[in-house]
Scaffold this active site. Structure first.
Site, mmCIF file in Angstrom:
data_model
loop_
_atom_site.group_PDB
_atom_site.id
_atom_site.type_symbol
_atom_site.label_atom_id
_atom_site.label_comp_id
_atom_site.label_asym_id
_atom_site.label_seq_id
_atom_site.Cartn_x
_atom_site.Cartn_y
_atom_site.Cartn_z
ATOM 1 N N LYS A 100 0.838 -1.208 0.000
ATOM 2 C CA LYS A 100 0.000 0.000 0.000
ATOM 3 C C LYS A 100 0.870 1.254 0.000
ATOM 4 O O LYS A 100 0.617 2.199 -0.747
ATOM 5 C CB LYS A 100 -0.947 -0.017 1.214
ATOM 6 C CG LYS A 100 -2.062 -1.053 1.069
ATOM 7 C CD LYS A 100 -2.857 -1.272 2.350
ATOM 8 C CE LYS A 100 -3.853 -2.415 2.141
ATOM 9 N NZ LYS A 100 -4.627 -2.769 3.345
ATOM 10 N N GLN B 270 -4.630 -1.334 9.582
ATOM 11 C CA GLN B 270 -4.597 -2.677 8.989
ATOM 12 C C GLN B 270 -5.234 -3.696 9.927
ATOM 13 O O GLN B 270 -4.935 -3.726 11.129
ATOM 14 C CB GLN B 270 -3.139 -3.061 8.669
ATOM 15 C CG GLN B 270 -2.977 -4.371 7.927
ATOM 16 C CD GLN B 270 -3.537 -4.333 6.499
ATOM 17 O OE1 GLN B 270 -3.643 -3.283 5.878
ATOM 18 N NE2 GLN B 270 -3.918 -5.481 5.984
ATOM 19 N N ASP C 105 -10.863 3.192 3.800
ATOM 20 C CA ASP C 105 -11.191 1.758 3.727
ATOM 21 C C ASP C 105 -12.701 1.557 3.546
ATOM 22 O O ASP C 105 -13.134 0.479 3.143
ATOM 23 C CB ASP C 105 -10.786 1.065 5.039
ATOM 24 C CG ASP C 105 -9.565 0.174 4.893
ATOM 25 O OD1 ASP C 105 -9.273 -0.264 3.765
ATOM 26 O OD2 ASP C 105 -8.914 -0.090 5.922
HETATM 27 N N1 GUN Z 1 -6.777 -6.612 6.044
HETATM 28 C C1 GUN Z 1 -6.997 -7.315 4.909
HETATM 29 N N2 GUN Z 1 -7.544 -6.526 3.960
HETATM 30 C C2 GUN Z 1 -7.670 -5.303 4.504
HETATM 31 C C3 GUN Z 1 -8.139 -4.056 4.005
HETATM 32 O O1 GUN Z 1 -8.595 -3.906 2.873
HETATM 33 N N3 GUN Z 1 -8.089 -3.013 4.880
HETATM 34 C C4 GUN Z 1 -7.625 -3.144 6.152
HETATM 35 N N4 GUN Z 1 -7.629 -2.069 6.932
HETATM 36 N N5 GUN Z 1 -7.170 -4.286 6.636
HETATM 37 C C5 GUN Z 1 -7.199 -5.344 5.814
#
Ligand code: GUN
Length: 287
Positions: free
Chosen positions: A53, A97, A120
């Protein structure tokens, strides 16, 4: 008939180029779009995700801050960090996350994020905005699936879409997005008897279960569009989706591969949401 592939890498490249040019335009106005990524603990998969990311931000003209905290971080301390990021004008998007360590209430942390920075799309305000058709951020994975359908010029009006999976992150928001485009939507899940009876009626199937071979060729209507959100490993350790790709591609009209399908779209839509958050903040401060 062999299905046409919907190439998530190619579509991502086009969308990321658009993000980069919009980021450059904002920068020319003195605003650098910024994403904060917060990681608690050392989950190996999460470490890879957050690295990807941050790299995607840096590659496309966005500023990113990666905050790494030890697994012992208290819930109160994490909430305080979120509050500080909410107040930071250089940060337009906040991503905590998941999963978080068991002693932290993940939903409480998500609800602490300012909805204007919830890139998100996990906050209840974002979920409510999606449900009611008002302005908010859409969760990145289902949003990416919608972009894939748009990329093939698919008109959902009057079509039957079957979503397999009912998670808050994919299945439920996916169903709402398809509904907003005038599809007739069925949500199937682990308690659905005879899944194939539903999927055989579907013009569009979205498989988001997290289990291999949930959808096989005999369960697909000829010519249907099949979107595979799954990320699993087969017996040889190779990445595979929820769909029996080799079989289903001989029946479907369109299909997304794994890897190279939905996967790259999730991070791409995170960039799109962050850029959108920065553009909204810039517009609000200009008035
Ligand atoms: N863990 C796995 N996929 C995601 C996501 O798209 N966002 C977040 N914050 N955590 C994740």
């Amino acid at each position: 008939m062999t299905a046409q592939l919907i190439d998530g890498n190619a579509l991502s490249a086009r969308l990321r180029a658009d993000v980069a040019s919009r980021a450059a335009a904002l920068k020319a106005r003195g605003v650098v779009p910024g994403l904060a990524v917060v990681l608690v603990g050392e989950n190996p998969a999460s470490q890879v995700y957050v690295r990807n990311k941050v790299k995607a931000c840096n590659d496309n003209g966005l500023h990113s801050v990666l905050e790494k905290h030890p697994a012992e971080l208290s819930e109160a301390a994490l909430l305080a960090r979120v509050e500080a990021l909410n107040a930071d004008p250089a940060i337009h998007g906040i991503l905590v996350q998941l999963p978080l360590p068991a002693h932290i209430d993940a939903q409480k942390v998500i609800e602490a994020i300012a909805p204007a920075k919830d890139v998100d799309g996990f906050h209840v305000a974002s979920a409510g905005a999606l449900m009611t058709g008002s302005s908010g951020f859409w969760p990145c994975t289902p949003y990416g699936c919608m972009k894939m359908l748009e990329s093939i010029g698919y008109d959902l009006r009057g079509k039957h879409a079957v979503v397999i999976g009912r998670s808050n992150i994919v299945g439920k928001p996916m169903a709402l997005m398809l509904l907003a485009k005038n599809a007739t939507v069925t949500i199937c899940h682990s308690a659905t008897p005879d899944l194939g009876a539903f999927t055989r009626q579907a013009d569009v199937v979205v498989a988001a279960v997290g289990k291999r071979n949930v959808l096989t060729a005999d369960m697909v209507k000829p010519g249907a569009v099949v979107i595979d959100v799954g990320m699993n490993r087969n017996d040889e350790g190779k990445l595979c989706g929820d769909v029996d790709f080799a079989g289903v591609r001989e029946v479907a009209g369109w299909i997304t591969p794994v890897p190279g399908g939905v996967g790259p779209m999730t991070i791409t839509m995170l960039l799109v949401n962050t850029l959108e958050a920065a553009e909204r903040a810039a517009a609000a401060s200009a008035t």
